[in-house]
Design a protein around this motif. Structure first.
Motif, PDB file in Angstrom:
ATOM      1  N   SER A   1       9.886  41.545  18.456  1.00  0.00           N
ATOM      2  CA  SER A   1      11.174  41.721  17.771  1.00  0.00           C
ATOM      3  C   SER A   1      12.249  42.281  18.691  1.00  0.00           C
ATOM      4  O   SER A   1      13.433  42.286  18.339  1.00  0.00           O
ATOM      5  N   TYR A   2      11.868  42.755  19.855  1.00  0.00           N
ATOM      6  CA  TYR A   2      12.825  43.285  20.835  1.00  0.00           C
ATOM      7  C   TYR A   2      12.738  42.369  22.047  1.00  0.00           C
ATOM      8  O   TYR A   2      11.869  42.528  22.903  1.00  0.00           O
ATOM      9  N   ASN A   3      13.558  41.333  22.056  1.00  0.00           N
ATOM     10  CA  ASN A   3      13.388  40.273  23.065  1.00  0.00           C
ATOM     11  C   ASN A   3      14.683  39.929  23.792  1.00  0.00           C
ATOM     12  O   ASN A   3      15.765  40.140  23.263  1.00  0.00           O
ATOM     13  N   ASN A   4      14.515  39.346  24.953  1.00  0.00           N
ATOM     14  CA  ASN A   4      15.624  38.689  25.643  1.00  0.00           C
ATOM     15  C   ASN A   4      15.315  37.197  25.699  1.00  0.00           C
ATOM     16  O   ASN A   4      14.293  36.790  26.274  1.00  0.00           O
TER      17      ASN A   4
ATOM     18  N   TYR B   1      18.286  34.480  25.865  1.00  0.00           N
ATOM     19  CA  TYR B   1      19.732  34.300  25.690  1.00  0.00           C
ATOM     20  C   TYR B   1      20.096  32.957  25.064  1.00  0.00           C
ATOM     21  O   TYR B   1      21.192  32.806  24.530  1.00  0.00           O
ATOM     22  N   GLU B   2      19.200  32.002  25.106  1.00  0.00           N
ATOM     23  CA  GLU B   2      19.463  30.718  24.450  1.00  0.00           C
ATOM     24  C   GLU B   2      19.725  30.919  22.956  1.00  0.00           C
ATOM     25  O   GLU B   2      20.310  30.070  22.295  1.00  0.00           O
ATOM     26  N   PHE B   3      19.248  32.063  22.420  1.00  0.00           N
ATOM     27  CA  PHE B   3      19.402  32.315  20.982  1.00  0.00           C
ATOM     28  C   PHE B   3      20.354  33.466  20.685  1.00  0.00           C
ATOM     29  O   PHE B   3      20.511  33.867  19.539  1.00  0.00           O
TER      30      PHE B   3
ATOM     31  N   ARG C   1       8.094  44.868  32.929  1.00  0.00           N
ATOM     32  CA  ARG C   1       9.235  45.777  33.176  1.00  0.00           C
ATOM     33  C   ARG C   1      10.512  44.946  33.259  1.00  0.00           C
ATOM     34  O   ARG C   1      10.674  44.098  34.133  1.00  0.00           O
ATOM     35  N   CYS C   2      11.427  45.200  32.332  1.00  0.00           N
ATOM     36  CA  CYS C   2      12.705  44.491  32.343  1.00  0.00           C
ATOM     37  C   CYS C   2      13.659  45.191  33.310  1.00  0.00           C
ATOM     38  O   CYS C   2      13.606  46.411  33.474  1.00  0.00           O
ATOM     39  N   VAL C   3      14.544  44.426  33.898  1.00  0.00           N
ATOM     40  CA  VAL C   3      15.547  44.989  34.820  1.00  0.00           C
ATOM     41  C   VAL C   3      16.446  45.978  34.087  1.00  0.00           C
ATOM     42  O   VAL C   3      17.048  46.863  34.694  1.00  0.00           O
TER      43      VAL C   3
ATOM     44  N   ASN D   1       7.875  31.756  19.108  1.00  0.00           N
ATOM     45  CA  ASN D   1       9.014  31.135  19.785  1.00  0.00           C
ATOM     46  C   ASN D   1       9.862  32.150  20.552  1.00  0.00           C
ATOM     47  O   ASN D   1      10.311  31.885  21.664  1.00  0.00           O
ATOM     48  N   GLN D   2      10.077  33.324  19.953  1.00  0.00           N
ATOM     49  CA  GLN D   2      10.958  34.287  20.607  1.00  0.00           C
ATOM     50  C   GLN D   2      10.396  34.807  21.922  1.00  0.00           C
ATOM     51  O   GLN D   2      11.131  35.314  22.755  1.00  0.00           O
ATOM     52  N   ASN D   3       9.083  34.667  22.116  1.00  0.00           N
ATOM     53  CA  ASN D   3       8.486  35.099  23.376  1.00  0.00           C
ATOM     54  C   ASN D   3       8.317  33.961  24.376  1.00  0.00           C
ATOM     55  O   ASN D   3       7.713  34.136  25.432  1.00  0.00           O
ATOM     56  N   GLY D   4       8.839  32.768  24.027  1.00  0.00           N
ATOM     57  CA  GLY D   4       8.828  31.700  25.031  1.00  0.00           C
ATOM     58  C   GLY D   4       7.855  30.581  24.775  1.00  0.00           C
ATOM     59  O   GLY D   4       7.381  29.940  25.718  1.00  0.00           O
TER      60      GLY D   4
ATOM     61  N   LYS E   1      12.466  37.146  35.682  1.00  0.00           N
ATOM     62  CA  LYS E   1      11.777  36.103  36.464  1.00  0.00           C
ATOM     63  C   LYS E   1      10.766  35.356  35.585  1.00  0.00           C
ATOM     64  O   LYS E   1      10.372  34.243  35.909  1.00  0.00           O
ATOM     65  N   SER E   2      10.342  35.984  34.501  1.00  0.00           N
ATOM     66  CA  SER E   2       9.301  35.399  33.644  1.00  0.00           C
ATOM     67  C   SER E   2       9.932  34.423  32.654  1.00  0.00           C
ATOM     68  O   SER E   2      10.089  34.715  31.459  1.00  0.00           O
ATOM     69  N   ILE E   3      10.289  33.279  33.140  1.00  0.00           N
ATOM     70  CA  ILE E   3      11.055  32.278  32.396  1.00  0.00           C
ATOM     71  C   ILE E   3      10.247  31.734  31.210  1.00  0.00           C
ATOM     72  O   ILE E   3       9.040  31.497  31.309  1.00  0.00           O
TER      73      ILE E   3
HETATM   74  N1  MTE Z   1      13.773  32.925  29.728  1.00  0.00           N
HETATM   75  C1  MTE Z   1      14.775  32.219  29.176  1.00  0.00           C
HETATM   76  N2  MTE Z   1      14.664  30.888  29.128  1.00  0.00           N
HETATM   77  N3  MTE Z   1      15.900  32.801  28.691  1.00  0.00           N
HETATM   78  C2  MTE Z   1      16.079  34.145  28.750  1.00  0.00           C
HETATM   79  O1  MTE Z   1      17.129  34.652  28.311  1.00  0.00           O
HETATM   80  N4  MTE Z   1      15.145  36.305  29.451  1.00  0.00           N
HETATM   81  C3  MTE Z   1      14.330  36.939  30.479  1.00  0.00           C
HETATM   82  C4  MTE Z   1      12.884  36.440  30.445  1.00  0.00           C
HETATM   83  N5  MTE Z   1      12.823  35.010  30.310  1.00  0.00           N
HETATM   84  C5  MTE Z   1      15.049  34.933  29.339  1.00  0.00           C
HETATM   85  C6  MTE Z   1      13.876  34.280  29.797  1.00  0.00           C
HETATM   86  C7  MTE Z   1      14.363  38.383  30.397  1.00  0.00           C
HETATM   87  S1  MTE Z   1      15.813  39.122  30.859  1.00  0.00           S
HETATM   88  C8  MTE Z   1      13.292  39.104  30.000  1.00  0.00           C
HETATM   89  S2  MTE Z   1      13.289  40.803  30.114  1.00  0.00           S
HETATM   90  C9  MTE Z   1      12.107  38.469  29.454  1.00  0.00           C
HETATM   91  O2  MTE Z   1      12.239  37.058  29.346  1.00  0.00           O
HETATM   92  C10 MTE Z   1      11.827  39.038  28.073  1.00  0.00           C
HETATM   93  O3  MTE Z   1      10.600  38.565  27.581  1.00  0.00           O
HETATM   94  P1  MTE Z   1      10.123  39.022  26.125  1.00  0.00           P
HETATM   95  O4  MTE Z   1      11.254  38.761  25.189  1.00  0.00           O
HETATM   96  O5  MTE Z   1       8.903  38.223  25.823  1.00  0.00           O
HETATM   97  O6  MTE Z   1       9.845  40.476  26.235  1.00  0.00           O
END
Ligand code: MTE
Length: 323
Positions: A78-81, A83-85, A137-139, A221-224, A238-240
Motif C-alpha cells: 500500500s506504500y508504493n512508487n 509513477y505510471e499510476f 532501500r528506496c532513494v 499490480n502495484q508491486n510490478g 533500479k528495481s523496474i
Molecule cells: N518501476 C516503474 N515502472 N515505475 C516506477 O515508478 N518506481 C521505482 C521502482 N520501480 C518505479 C519502478 C521506485 S522509485 C521504487 S522505490 C520501487 O519501484 C518501489 O517498489 P515497491 O512499490 O514494490 O516498494
C-alpha cells in the motif's frame, strides 16, 4: 519441477511473524493442496505439489536484529512508487488494478544469439523459483524487508545467449497510457516508458532477482506484476516494475531517473550512506512501518548490507563519482 527454497543472504527472514504473512502462506499451501490456485498462483501451484511451509519461526535465525523483521504485507502493498499510476504512495494500490497483465510477454533483444519473446507462462513454468528475503532501500530514505519469490535474472539472460560484445542490459516497463493514469498526467515528468539499466556483470550477479511474487503470492499490480527486477544493493528505483523489454547492449543505456536529474540519480545508484542525495542525507532510513511517534530509524549500510557479495563488482571505482 519448480524448486521452492528459502534463500536468505545476510539477512534473516524474521524474528517476528506478522500474522497475515503466515496466514497467506498457509492459504497458499492449502490452495496448492486443493488445486484451487487458478486465480492466485496459476502456474506456481500446479508446479509445486510438494510445496512445504516456509517457516518464519521466531528464533530460527541466530543474531537477526529485531528491526529486520519482515515488513507487513499491508505496508509493502500500500506504500508504493509506481509513477505510471500517480506520484502519491497510495496511487499504485488504488489504480494499478487497471493494468491488464494477461496476456503478457517479455521481448529479449539486442546482443544475444537467440533473440525472442517469453510469454508469462514460459516464465512461470520455465525457471526454478525461490523465496528470497531482501532488504529494499528506496532513494527517498525509507526501507522494507520483503520476502520475494523469483529466480535469478542470470538464468533468463543465459537462455538468450548474450554475445561477447554485450556489456549492459536495458529494461523497459509496459507503456499503456489508457490503463496508466500517471502517464497521462500533465504533471508527469518522466519520458515514458520507464527505463532502467544494469551493467551485464550486475545483471548476472546471483543476488539480482526477477520477481514474480511476494509473501507467497503472485505480485500484486502495484508491486510490478507480473514480473519485475529486484536489485537489493541498489536504490529501489533500479528495481523496474512490469517489464516488457530486455535489451542487451554495448553502450550504457539511458535510464528514466538519470535523464530527469543526472546529478541526483546516477546510473549505478548503489546504496551508500557516505554519498548523500544532493537534497538529503542517506545515512539513515525509515524502516516501514514507521510513523511520527515511532520513526523506526535505522542506519543505512553500504550496498544495503550486501557488501560481502557485491563490493568486488566495483573494485577500483570511485563510488562518489560513480554514484
Ligand atoms: N518501476 C516503474 N515502472 N515505475 C516506477 O515508478 N518506481 C521505482 C521502482 N520501480 C518505479 C519502478 C521506485 S522509485 C521504487 S522505490 C520501487 O519501484 C518501489 O517498489 P515497491 O512499490 O514494490 O516498494
Amino acid at each position: 519441477m519448480i524448486r521452492r527454497t528459502r534463500h536468505v543472504p545476510q539477512i534473516a527472514s524474521s524474528e517476528i511473524t506478522p500474522e497475515t504473512v503466515w496466514l497467506n502462506r498457509r492459504n497458499l499451501i492449502k490452495a496448492a493442496a486443493a488445486g484451487t490456485m487458478a486465480t492466485t498462483l496459476p502456474t506456481l501451484a500446479s508446479q509445486t505439489p510438494d510445496l512445504k511451509p516456509l517457516s518464519y519461526v521466531p528464533g530460527e535465525c541466530d543474531g537477526c536484529a529485531a528491526e529486520e523483521a519482515l515488513t507487513p504485507l499491508e505496508d509493502a502493498t500500500s506504500y508504493n512508487n509506481f509513477y505510471e499510476f500517480g506520484t502519491d504512495k497510495s496511487d499504485p494500490a488504488e489504480y494499478a488494478h487497471n493494468m491488464t497483465i494477461d496476456p503478457w510477454s517479455v521481448e529479449v533483444s539486442g546482443l544475444v544469439n537467440k533473440p525472442g519473446k517469453l510469454n508469462l507462462e514460459d516464465v512461470l513454468s520455465g525457471f526454478d523459483l525461490e523465496e528470497r528475503v531482501y532488504r529494499f532501500r528506496c532513494v527517498e530514505a525509507w526501507s522494507m524487508v520483503v520476502p520475494w519469490i523469483g529466480f535469478p535474472l542470470a538464468d533468463l539472460l543465459q537462455r538468450f545467449e548474450p554475445t561477447a560484445d554485450a556489456r549492459y542490459v536495458a529494461f523497459k516497463t509496459l507503456y499503456r497510457p489508457k490503463e496508466m493514469r500517471g502517464t497521462r498526467s500533465f504533471t508527469s515528468v518522466i519520458d515514458w516508458p520507464y527505463r532502467e539499466g544494469l551493467r551485464l556483470d550486475e545483471a548476472m550477479h546471483p543476488l539480482t532477482l526477477m520477481a514474480v511474487g511476494l509473501y507467497g503470492k503472485t505480485l500484486p499490480n502495484q508491486n510490478g506484476a507480473p514480473l519485475r527486477l529486484v536489485v537489493p544493493w541498489k536504490y529501489g528505483f533500479k528495481s523496474i516494475k512490469s517489464i516488457v523489454s530486455i535489451e542487451l547492449t554495448d553502450q550504457q543505456p539511458k535510464t528514466s531517473w538519470q535523464e530527469l536529474a543526472a546529478q541526483e540519480y546516477g546510473f549505478f545508484s548503489n546504496v551508500n550512506p557516505e554519498v548523500d542525495h544532493p537534497r538529503w542525507s542517506q545515512r539513515y532510513e525509515r524502516r516501514l512501518p514507521s510513523s511520527l511517534f515511532k520513526p523506526n530509524r535505522v542506519p543505512t549500510q553500504l550496498f544495503n548490507g550486501y557488501a560481502d557479495q557485491v563490493a568486488s563488482l566495483y573494485t577500483g571505482m570511485d563510488l562518489k563519482k560513480y554514484y
